[in-house]
Scaffold this active site. Structure first.
Site, PDB file in Angstrom:
ATOM      1  N   MET A  38      10.737  -7.232   4.247  1.00 47.50           N
ATOM      2  CA  MET A  38      11.377  -7.813   5.191  1.00 47.50           C
ATOM      3  C   MET A  38      12.296  -8.882   5.585  1.00 47.50           C
ATOM      4  O   MET A  38      12.588  -9.454   5.990  1.00 47.50           O
ATOM      5  CB  MET A  38      10.211  -8.800   5.810  1.00 47.50           C
ATOM      6  CG  MET A  38       8.398  -8.148   5.652  1.00 47.50           C
ATOM      7  SD  MET A  38       8.134  -7.031   7.463  1.00 47.50           S
ATOM      8  CE  MET A  38       8.319  -8.219   8.127  1.00 47.50           C
ATOM      9  N   ARG A  39      13.464  -8.259   4.703  1.00 51.35           N
ATOM     10  CA  ARG A  39      14.612  -8.516   4.826  1.00 51.35           C
ATOM     11  C   ARG A  39      15.555  -7.603   5.300  1.00 51.35           C
ATOM     12  O   ARG A  39      15.649  -6.524   4.669  1.00 51.35           O
ATOM     13  CB  ARG A  39      15.225  -8.728   3.417  1.00 51.35           C
ATOM     14  CG  ARG A  39      14.005  -9.661   2.497  1.00 51.35           C
ATOM     15  CD  ARG A  39      14.225 -11.409   3.033  1.00 51.35           C
ATOM     16  NE  ARG A  39      16.036 -12.041   2.440  1.00 51.35           N
ATOM     17  CZ  ARG A  39      16.370 -12.888   3.438  1.00 51.35           C
ATOM     18  NH1 ARG A  39      14.976 -13.486   3.766  1.00 51.35           N
ATOM     19  NH2 ARG A  39      17.077 -13.503   2.555  1.00 51.35           N
ATOM     20  N   ASN A  64      13.294   3.517   4.629  1.00 55.04           N
ATOM     21  CA  ASN A  64      12.655   3.199   5.047  1.00 55.04           C
ATOM     22  C   ASN A  64      11.303   3.748   5.558  1.00 55.04           C
ATOM     23  O   ASN A  64      11.351   4.527   6.501  1.00 55.04           O
ATOM     24  CB  ASN A  64      13.296   1.885   6.129  1.00 55.04           C
ATOM     25  CG  ASN A  64      12.643   0.942   6.669  1.00 55.04           C
ATOM     26  OD1 ASN A  64      11.223   0.141   5.998  1.00 55.04           O
ATOM     27  ND2 ASN A  64      12.091   0.303   8.149  1.00 55.04           N
ATOM     28  N   SER A 110       0.733  -1.080   0.045  1.00 54.30           N
ATOM     29  CA  SER A 110      -0.350  -0.729  -0.216  1.00 54.30           C
ATOM     30  C   SER A 110       1.097   1.245   0.032  1.00 54.30           C
ATOM     31  O   SER A 110      -0.105   2.520  -0.105  1.00 54.30           O
ATOM     32  CB  SER A 110      -1.231  -0.245   0.969  1.00 54.30           C
ATOM     33  OG  SER A 110      -0.614  -0.066   2.271  1.00 54.30           O
ATOM     34  N   ASN A 111       1.563   1.427   0.661  1.00 53.63           N
ATOM     35  CA  ASN A 111       2.747   2.462   0.418  1.00 53.63           C
ATOM     36  C   ASN A 111       3.584   2.633  -0.923  1.00 53.63           C
ATOM     37  O   ASN A 111       3.512   4.110  -1.602  1.00 53.63           O
ATOM     38  CB  ASN A 111       4.277   1.845   1.598  1.00 53.63           C
ATOM     39  CG  ASN A 111       3.591   2.688   2.812  1.00 53.63           C
ATOM     40  OD1 ASN A 111       3.506   4.054   3.363  1.00 53.63           O
ATOM     41  ND2 ASN A 111       3.555   1.400   3.885  1.00 53.63           N
ATOM     42  N   GLU A 143       1.546   6.717   7.376  1.00 53.24           N
ATOM     43  CA  GLU A 143       2.493   6.725   6.160  1.00 53.24           C
ATOM     44  C   GLU A 143       2.307   6.909   5.049  1.00 53.24           C
ATOM     45  O   GLU A 143       3.686   7.222   4.250  1.00 53.24           O
ATOM     46  CB  GLU A 143       2.427   4.750   6.255  1.00 53.24           C
ATOM     47  CG  GLU A 143       2.624   3.894   7.863  1.00 53.24           C
ATOM     48  CD  GLU A 143       2.664   2.776   7.281  1.00 53.24           C
ATOM     49  OE1 GLU A 143       3.480   2.227   7.066  1.00 53.24           O
ATOM     50  OE2 GLU A 143       2.391   2.454   9.078  1.00 53.24           O
ATOM     51  N   LEU A 196      18.576  -2.077  12.900  1.00 52.54           N
ATOM     52  CA  LEU A 196      17.326  -2.785  12.538  1.00 52.54           C
ATOM     53  C   LEU A 196      16.604  -1.281  12.565  1.00 52.54           C
ATOM     54  O   LEU A 196      16.605  -0.277  14.063  1.00 52.54           O
ATOM     55  CB  LEU A 196      17.067  -3.730  12.767  1.00 52.54           C
ATOM     56  CG  LEU A 196      15.411  -3.807  13.175  1.00 52.54           C
ATOM     57  CD1 LEU A 196      14.797  -4.774  11.627  1.00 52.54           C
ATOM     58  CD2 LEU A 196      15.366  -5.352  14.241  1.00 52.54           C
ATOM     59  N   ASP A 197      15.946  -0.362  11.459  1.00 51.28           N
ATOM     60  CA  ASP A 197      15.191   0.407  12.279  1.00 51.28           C
ATOM     61  C   ASP A 197      15.448   1.473  12.285  1.00 51.28           C
ATOM     62  O   ASP A 197      15.454   2.136  13.893  1.00 51.28           O
ATOM     63  CB  ASP A 197      13.496   0.134  12.975  1.00 51.28           C
ATOM     64  CG  ASP A 197      13.184  -1.110  12.329  1.00 51.28           C
ATOM     65  OD1 ASP A 197      12.316  -0.787  10.966  1.00 51.28           O
ATOM     66  OD2 ASP A 197      12.156  -1.885  12.883  1.00 51.28           O
ATOM     67  N   HIS A 224       8.859   2.881   8.948  1.00 47.62           N
ATOM     68  CA  HIS A 224       8.236   2.533   9.961  1.00 47.62           C
ATOM     69  C   HIS A 224       7.233   2.315  11.043  1.00 47.62           C
ATOM     70  O   HIS A 224       6.682   3.844  10.885  1.00 47.62           O
ATOM     71  CB  HIS A 224       9.323   1.792  11.012  1.00 47.62           C
ATOM     72  CG  HIS A 224       9.436   1.219  12.253  1.00 47.62           C
ATOM     73  ND1 HIS A 224       9.559  -0.345  11.880  1.00 47.62           N
ATOM     74  CD2 HIS A 224       9.020   1.344  13.352  1.00 47.62           C
ATOM     75  CE1 HIS A 224       9.613  -0.580  13.216  1.00 47.62           C
ATOM     76  NE2 HIS A 224       9.012  -0.121  13.974  1.00 47.62           N
TER      77      HIS A 224
HETATM   78  C1  GRF Z   1       3.736  -0.426   6.226  1.00 45.40           C
HETATM   79  O1  GRF Z   1       3.431  -1.012   7.914  1.00 45.40           O
HETATM   80  C2  GRF Z   1       4.773  -0.035   7.075  1.00 45.40           C
HETATM   81  O2  GRF Z   1       5.498   1.029   7.773  1.00 45.40           O
HETATM   82  C3  GRF Z   1       5.816  -1.376   7.387  1.00 45.40           C
HETATM   83  O3  GRF Z   1       5.463  -2.478   7.224  1.00 45.40           O
HETATM   84  C4  GRF Z   1       4.844  -2.423   6.348  1.00 45.40           C
HETATM   85  C5  GRF Z   1       4.448  -2.229   4.961  1.00 45.40           C
HETATM   86  O4  GRF Z   1       2.352  -1.787   4.233  1.00 45.40           O
HETATM   87  N1  GRF Z   1       7.274  -2.322   6.931  1.00 45.40           N
HETATM   88  P1  GRF Z   1       2.098  -1.850   2.417  1.00 45.40           P
HETATM   89  O5  GRF Z   1       2.984  -2.898   2.376  1.00 45.40           O
HETATM   90  O6  GRF Z   1       2.955  -1.057   2.247  1.00 45.40           O
HETATM   91  O7  GRF Z   1       0.732  -2.354   2.349  1.00 45.40           O
END
Ligand code: GRF
Length: 185
Positions: free
Chosen positions: A89-90, A106, A12-13, A173, A143-144, A108
């Site tokens: 997620m890596r 990134n 979605s981002n 976001e 991380l983050d 978060h």
């Molecule tokens: C979001 O909550 C982002 O902050 C986190 O992973 C999620 C990704 O959501 N890192 P999407 O795949 O962009 O919908």
């Protein structure tokens, strides 16, 4: 401004960034989209939109380094100005971060440095935080972590579940990532 998007899931981002470009609000071009998961809805969407879309499945690679090498090869070809991690997620190796230092972003779902790692929204609720939000930051070896570019806040409400708080944060976001990219552009 050339952007490479790395994702693992929903996307979605990625979609919010795509739409901001389409609206003419963000002066940028998405030059490639890479997913480490073949079934990520985000990569299907990237294909539908006609982007240069790549699945580089980490499960098909013998080692973490072998996977990253393939990702790097695609990135070198695409030559982005910025690499946008959008639910990727890596963990990136120190060598990867060094190669693209100050050019990896990134997002978060917490106000970093509070609540890094997975389940940031559940962590915020468990701690009784009254305010949470999201952070767009440059990526470093940790991380983050890494310098913060922009944050947006949301209230944590009485009776919030990780799901309701996640949904409230996610709306912000989408605004935050576009705003951060506009700043860089
Ligand atoms: C979001 O909550 C982002 O902050 C986190 O992973 C999620 C990704 O959501 N890192 P999407 O795949 O962009 O919908």
């Amino acid at each position: 401004m050339r952007l490479a998007v790395l994702l693992s899931g929903r996307g979605s981002n990625f979609q919010a960034i795509h739409e901001a470009i389409q609206r003419g609000e963000l002066d940028a071009e998405i030059v490639c989209v890479i997913s480490n998961r073949p079934d990520a809805p985000g990569i299907a969407r990237a294909r539908d939109y006609g982007y240069d879309a790549h699945v580089i499945d980490h499960k098909q690679c013998a080692t973490r380094a072998a996977h990253e090498e393939q990702v790097l090869r695609v990135l070198e070809q695409a030559a982005p100005d910025y690499i946008v991690l959008a639910g990727y997620m890596r963990l990136l190796s120190a060598a990867f971060v060094e190669r693209w230092r100050d050019r990896i972003l990134n997002i978060h779902p917490s106000l970093l440095p509070a609540f890094p790692g997975v389940d940031a929204q559940a962590q915020a609720i468990a701690h009784g935080a009254k305010v949470s939000g999201c952070t767009v930051h440059f990526v470093d070896e940790n991380l983050d972590a890494g310098p913060i570019i922009l944050q947006r806040t949301v209230p944590v409400l009485e009776g919030d579940t990780p799901e309701t708080l996640s949904a409230r944060i996610l709306e912000q976001e989408h605004v935050a990532y576009v705003e951060a990219l506009k700043t860089l552009a």
